[in-house]
Write a protein that holds these residues in place. Structure first.
Motif, PDB file in Angstrom:
ATOM      1  N   GLU A   1       0.953  -1.035   0.259  1.00 24.80           N
ATOM      2  CA  GLU A   1       0.294  -0.376   0.051  1.00 24.80           C
ATOM      3  C   GLU A   1       0.680   1.327  -0.150  1.00 24.80           C
ATOM      4  O   GLU A   1       0.877   2.273  -0.906  1.00 24.80           O
ATOM      5  CB  GLU A   1      -0.735   0.069   1.253  1.00 24.80           C
ATOM      6  CG  GLU A   1      -1.678   1.424   1.074  1.00 24.80           C
ATOM      7  CD  GLU A   1      -2.638   1.268   2.327  1.00 24.80           C
ATOM      8  OE1 GLU A   1      -3.203   2.324   2.993  1.00 24.80           O
ATOM      9  OE2 GLU A   1      -2.992   0.087   2.444  1.00 24.80           O
ATOM     10  N   ALA A   2       1.373   1.283   0.766  1.00 24.11           N
ATOM     11  CA  ALA A   2       2.385   3.020   0.714  1.00 24.11           C
ATOM     12  C   ALA A   2       3.560   2.545  -0.503  1.00 24.11           C
ATOM     13  O   ALA A   2       3.951   3.845  -0.945  1.00 24.11           O
ATOM     14  CB  ALA A   2       3.974   2.443   1.918  1.00 24.11           C
ATOM     15  N   LEU A   3       3.611   1.515  -1.220  1.00 25.85           N
ATOM     16  CA  LEU A   3       5.024   2.329  -3.219  1.00 25.85           C
ATOM     17  C   LEU A   3       3.582   1.619  -3.712  1.00 25.85           C
ATOM     18  O   LEU A   3       4.289   2.013  -5.006  1.00 25.85           O
ATOM     19  CB  LEU A   3       5.497   0.679  -2.392  1.00 25.85           C
ATOM     20  CG  LEU A   3       7.159   0.849  -0.613  1.00 25.85           C
ATOM     21  CD1 LEU A   3       7.691  -0.467  -1.297  1.00 25.85           C
ATOM     22  CD2 LEU A   3       7.172   2.066  -0.870  1.00 25.85           C
ATOM     23  N   SER A   4       2.935   1.566  -3.104  1.00 28.56           N
ATOM     24  CA  SER A   4       1.413   1.512  -4.845  1.00 28.56           C
ATOM     25  C   SER A   4       2.288   0.618  -5.374  1.00 28.56           C
ATOM     26  O   SER A   4       1.732   0.805  -6.675  1.00 28.56           O
ATOM     27  CB  SER A   4       1.081   3.531  -4.937  1.00 28.56           C
ATOM     28  OG  SER A   4       0.688   4.118  -4.602  1.00 28.56           O
ATOM     29  N   VAL A   5       1.772  -0.696  -5.205  1.00 27.55           N
ATOM     30  CA  VAL A   5       2.530  -1.610  -5.848  1.00 27.55           C
ATOM     31  C   VAL A   5       1.045  -2.737  -5.315  1.00 27.55           C
ATOM     32  O   VAL A   5       0.820  -2.743  -4.157  1.00 27.55           O
ATOM     33  CB  VAL A   5       3.271  -2.070  -5.829  1.00 27.55           C
ATOM     34  CG1 VAL A   5       4.648  -1.136  -6.582  1.00 27.55           C
ATOM     35  CG2 VAL A   5       4.225  -2.784  -4.547  1.00 27.55           C
TER      36      VAL A   5
ATOM     37  N   LEU B   1       9.518  -8.646  -4.787  1.00 23.95           N
ATOM     38  CA  LEU B   1      10.946  -8.052  -4.547  1.00 23.95           C
ATOM     39  C   LEU B   1      11.178  -8.808  -2.899  1.00 23.95           C
ATOM     40  O   LEU B   1      11.708  -8.433  -2.551  1.00 23.95           O
ATOM     41  CB  LEU B   1       9.903  -6.389  -4.026  1.00 23.95           C
ATOM     42  CG  LEU B   1       9.765  -6.060  -5.336  1.00 23.95           C
ATOM     43  CD1 LEU B   1       8.966  -4.836  -5.330  1.00 23.95           C
ATOM     44  CD2 LEU B   1      10.939  -5.782  -6.048  1.00 23.95           C
ATOM     45  N   VAL B   2      10.246  -8.480  -1.672  1.00 27.35           N
ATOM     46  CA  VAL B   2      11.239  -8.666  -0.691  1.00 27.35           C
ATOM     47  C   VAL B   2      11.250 -10.446  -0.117  1.00 27.35           C
ATOM     48  O   VAL B   2      12.857 -10.539  -0.330  1.00 27.35           O
ATOM     49  CB  VAL B   2       9.739  -9.194   0.481  1.00 27.35           C
ATOM     50  CG1 VAL B   2      10.235  -9.710   1.707  1.00 27.35           C
ATOM     51  CG2 VAL B   2       8.892  -7.963   1.479  1.00 27.35           C
ATOM     52  N   ARG B   3      10.953 -11.212  -1.512  1.00 23.06           N
ATOM     53  CA  ARG B   3      11.878 -13.152  -1.430  1.00 23.06           C
ATOM     54  C   ARG B   3      12.948 -12.814  -2.369  1.00 23.06           C
ATOM     55  O   ARG B   3      14.353 -13.251  -1.400  1.00 23.06           O
ATOM     56  CB  ARG B   3      10.545 -13.721  -2.356  1.00 23.06           C
ATOM     57  CG  ARG B   3      11.679 -14.351  -2.517  1.00 23.06           C
ATOM     58  CD  ARG B   3      10.532 -15.880  -3.143  1.00 23.06           C
ATOM     59  NE  ARG B   3       9.407 -15.678  -3.309  1.00 23.06           N
ATOM     60  CZ  ARG B   3       8.595 -15.563  -4.634  1.00 23.06           C
ATOM     61  NH1 ARG B   3       9.739 -15.624  -6.019  1.00 23.06           N
ATOM     62  NH2 ARG B   3       7.716 -15.351  -4.506  1.00 23.06           N
TER      63      ARG B   3
END
Length: 149
Positions: free
Chosen positions: A58-62, A70-72
């Motif tokens: 939500e914060a990055l609008s994705v 990305l986190v992985r």
């Protein structure tokens, strides 16, 4: 302009500038061992370490699947780690590792240098005006779209 083409439009120029911007930062971030988009996750975590993946999205609008990927990759690189939320087993919280924390300053320096390259020749007033106008463009695009009658 008598017969403006799509190349004459503000949107085309904005898209072109965005592509050049992305290419510049892809090369710069590659030197830090990062892929495009990863820097946004790391910087967001520097501000809100331990947030959930859905909060990151939500914060990055994705979209959530984008954040998951990305986190992985950042986790595989040793820059972040995920832990189950103690209050909700369905939620994964994301934290910067020591290596991730050490990457923030070089990311900020990379963006600072890129900003100087990108805005070379602009006055302070022009930089502020451009920033304000780009924010307005984003807000306009985020507004609900209505089809013309």
């Amino acid at each position: 302009m008598d017969n403006p083409t799509i190349r004459d439009s503000v949107g085309y120029q904005l898209a072109s500038a965005s592509k050049h911007h992305r290419n510049y930062f892809t090369e710069a971030l590659d030197e830090l061992g990062l892929q495009g988009g990863q820097e946004f996750v790391l910087v967001q975590l520097a501000e809100t370490n331990g947030c959930s993946q859905s909060d990151l999205a939500e914060a990055l609008s994705v979209k959530p699947p984008t954040i998951t990927k990305l986190v992985r990759k950042l986790e595989e690189s040793g820059l972040v780690e995920r832990h189950q939320d103690p209050d909700d087993a369905r939620v994964q919280q994301v934290f910067l590792t020591q290596a991730g924390e050490e990457t923030i300053e070089p990311i900020e320096e990379c963006w600072k240098q890129g900003e100087e390259v990108m805005l070379d020749g602009f006055t302070t007033e022009e930089r502020l005006l451009l920033r304000r106008m780009l924010i307005q463009v984003q807000e306009n695009i985020d507004m609900p779209f209505e089809k013309p009658h």
